[in-house]
Motif scaffolding. Structure first.
Motif, PDB file in Angstrom:
ATOM      1  N   SER A   1       0.844  -1.199   0.000  1.00  0.00           N
ATOM      2  CA  SER A   1       0.000   0.000   0.000  1.00  0.00           C
ATOM      3  C   SER A   1       0.877   1.246   0.000  1.00  0.00           C
ATOM      4  O   SER A   1       1.417   1.640   1.036  1.00  0.00           O
ATOM      5  CB  SER A   1      -0.919  -0.009   1.224  1.00  0.00           C
ATOM      6  OG  SER A   1      -1.770  -1.136   1.175  1.00  0.00           O
ATOM      7  N   PRO A   2       1.029   1.874  -1.173  1.00  0.00           N
ATOM      8  CA  PRO A   2       1.863   3.069  -1.240  1.00  0.00           C
ATOM      9  C   PRO A   2       1.170   4.295  -0.643  1.00  0.00           C
ATOM     10  O   PRO A   2      -0.055   4.398  -0.675  1.00  0.00           O
ATOM     11  CB  PRO A   2       2.093   3.269  -2.737  1.00  0.00           C
ATOM     12  CG  PRO A   2       1.002   2.542  -3.418  1.00  0.00           C
ATOM     13  CD  PRO A   2       0.531   1.464  -2.475  1.00  0.00           C
ATOM     14  N   LYS A   3       1.972   5.198  -0.107  1.00  0.00           N
ATOM     15  CA  LYS A   3       1.443   6.505   0.265  1.00  0.00           C
ATOM     16  C   LYS A   3       1.026   7.179  -1.038  1.00  0.00           C
ATOM     17  O   LYS A   3       1.707   7.023  -2.062  1.00  0.00           O
ATOM     18  CB  LYS A   3       2.512   7.328   0.978  1.00  0.00           C
ATOM     19  CG  LYS A   3       2.895   6.773   2.332  1.00  0.00           C
ATOM     20  CD  LYS A   3       3.992   7.611   2.973  1.00  0.00           C
ATOM     21  CE  LYS A   3       4.382   7.061   4.335  1.00  0.00           C
ATOM     22  NZ  LYS A   3       5.519   7.806   4.927  1.00  0.00           N
TER      23      LYS A   3
ATOM     24  N   GLN B   1      -3.504  -4.516  -9.439  1.00  0.00           N
ATOM     25  CA  GLN B   1      -3.746  -3.288  -8.686  1.00  0.00           C
ATOM     26  C   GLN B   1      -5.182  -3.281  -8.205  1.00  0.00           C
ATOM     27  O   GLN B   1      -6.122  -3.498  -8.984  1.00  0.00           O
ATOM     28  CB  GLN B   1      -3.488  -2.056  -9.546  1.00  0.00           C
ATOM     29  CG  GLN B   1      -3.615  -0.772  -8.748  1.00  0.00           C
ATOM     30  CD  GLN B   1      -3.010   0.417  -9.447  1.00  0.00           C
ATOM     31  OE1 GLN B   1      -2.220   0.278 -10.367  1.00  0.00           O
ATOM     32  NE2 GLN B   1      -3.370   1.594  -9.005  1.00  0.00           N
ATOM     33  N   GLY B   2      -5.339  -3.021  -6.906  1.00  0.00           N
ATOM     34  CA  GLY B   2      -6.672  -2.913  -6.330  1.00  0.00           C
ATOM     35  C   GLY B   2      -7.289  -1.564  -6.671  1.00  0.00           C
ATOM     36  O   GLY B   2      -6.590  -0.606  -6.996  1.00  0.00           O
ATOM     37  N   ARG B   3      -8.570  -1.500  -6.581  1.00  0.00           N
ATOM     38  CA  ARG B   3      -9.271  -0.241  -6.879  1.00  0.00           C
ATOM     39  C   ARG B   3      -8.936   0.841  -5.872  1.00  0.00           C
ATOM     40  O   ARG B   3      -9.154   2.025  -6.125  1.00  0.00           O
ATOM     41  CB  ARG B   3     -10.764  -0.503  -6.954  1.00  0.00           C
ATOM     42  CG  ARG B   3     -11.070  -1.392  -8.150  1.00  0.00           C
ATOM     43  CD  ARG B   3     -12.515  -1.555  -8.426  1.00  0.00           C
ATOM     44  NE  ARG B   3     -12.642  -2.360  -9.640  1.00  0.00           N
ATOM     45  CZ  ARG B   3     -13.554  -3.253  -9.828  1.00  0.00           C
ATOM     46  NH1 ARG B   3     -14.460  -3.484  -8.893  1.00  0.00           N
ATOM     47  NH2 ARG B   3     -13.595  -3.934 -10.951  1.00  0.00           N
TER      48      ARG B   3
ATOM     49  N   VAL C   1      -1.120  -5.639  -5.499  1.00  0.00           N
ATOM     50  CA  VAL C   1      -1.277  -6.988  -4.966  1.00  0.00           C
ATOM     51  C   VAL C   1      -0.500  -7.952  -5.853  1.00  0.00           C
ATOM     52  O   VAL C   1      -0.754  -8.056  -7.048  1.00  0.00           O
ATOM     53  CB  VAL C   1      -2.773  -7.390  -4.909  1.00  0.00           C
ATOM     54  CG1 VAL C   1      -2.916  -8.809  -4.361  1.00  0.00           C
ATOM     55  CG2 VAL C   1      -3.559  -6.395  -4.073  1.00  0.00           C
ATOM     56  N   MET C   2       0.457  -8.627  -5.247  1.00  0.00           N
ATOM     57  CA  MET C   2       1.275  -9.596  -5.951  1.00  0.00           C
ATOM     58  C   MET C   2       0.755 -10.991  -5.623  1.00  0.00           C
ATOM     59  O   MET C   2       0.630 -11.361  -4.451  1.00  0.00           O
ATOM     60  CB  MET C   2       2.738  -9.476  -5.507  1.00  0.00           C
ATOM     61  CG  MET C   2       3.694 -10.314  -6.302  1.00  0.00           C
ATOM     62  SD  MET C   2       3.823  -9.826  -8.027  1.00  0.00           S
ATOM     63  CE  MET C   2       4.592  -8.233  -7.861  1.00  0.00           C
ATOM     64  N   VAL C   3       0.415 -11.750  -6.662  1.00  0.00           N
ATOM     65  CA  VAL C   3       0.019 -13.140  -6.489  1.00  0.00           C
ATOM     66  C   VAL C   3       1.209 -13.973  -6.938  1.00  0.00           C
ATOM     67  O   VAL C   3       1.665 -13.859  -8.079  1.00  0.00           O
ATOM     68  CB  VAL C   3      -1.245 -13.474  -7.310  1.00  0.00           C
ATOM     69  CG1 VAL C   3      -1.602 -14.946  -7.158  1.00  0.00           C
ATOM     70  CG2 VAL C   3      -2.409 -12.583  -6.884  1.00  0.00           C
TER      71      VAL C   3
END
Length: 103
Positions: free
Chosen positions: A10-12, A43-45, A50-52
């Motif tokens: 989760s980036p700033k 990438q989540g909304r 998110v790395m799978v």
């Protein structure tokens, strides 16, 4: 036995583009690591990355955790995330169609 990992970064907000570029730069290097079966960025909304991942064994995953690509990425991300990445290690529970019921 393969190991599946889901890692959420989760980036700033002010560092979102820089974090995304750093992760994208790292992906091809991880693909070359022994035992890497999948390392797929989503990438989540909400902007989270998110790395799978899928590793051929727990040993391959452990090696990845100490590999240069991941340690270099950690340095590039320092101070640019809202917190430590959330990492979940999963064991498959195959169900239904074998081609669709597991990674």
């Amino acid at each position: 036995m393969s190991v599946v990992v889901v890692a959420t970064i989760s980036p700033k907000p002010e560092h979102a583009d820089e974090v995304r570029r750093a992760v994208l730069d790292t992906v091809p290097r991880v693909h070359e690591e022994p035992g890497c079966e999948r390392y797929s960025l989503h990438q989540g909304r909400d902007g989270a990355l998110v790395m799978v991942e899928k590793w051929e064994s727990p040993e391959a995953l452990a090696t990845h955790g100490k590999a240069e690509a991941l340690t270099a990425l950690s340095g590039r991300l320092e101070g640019k995330l809202t917190g430590a990445p959330a990492v979940t290690v999963l064991d498959a529970v195959p169900a239904g169609d074998p081609a669709k019921g597991s990674l």
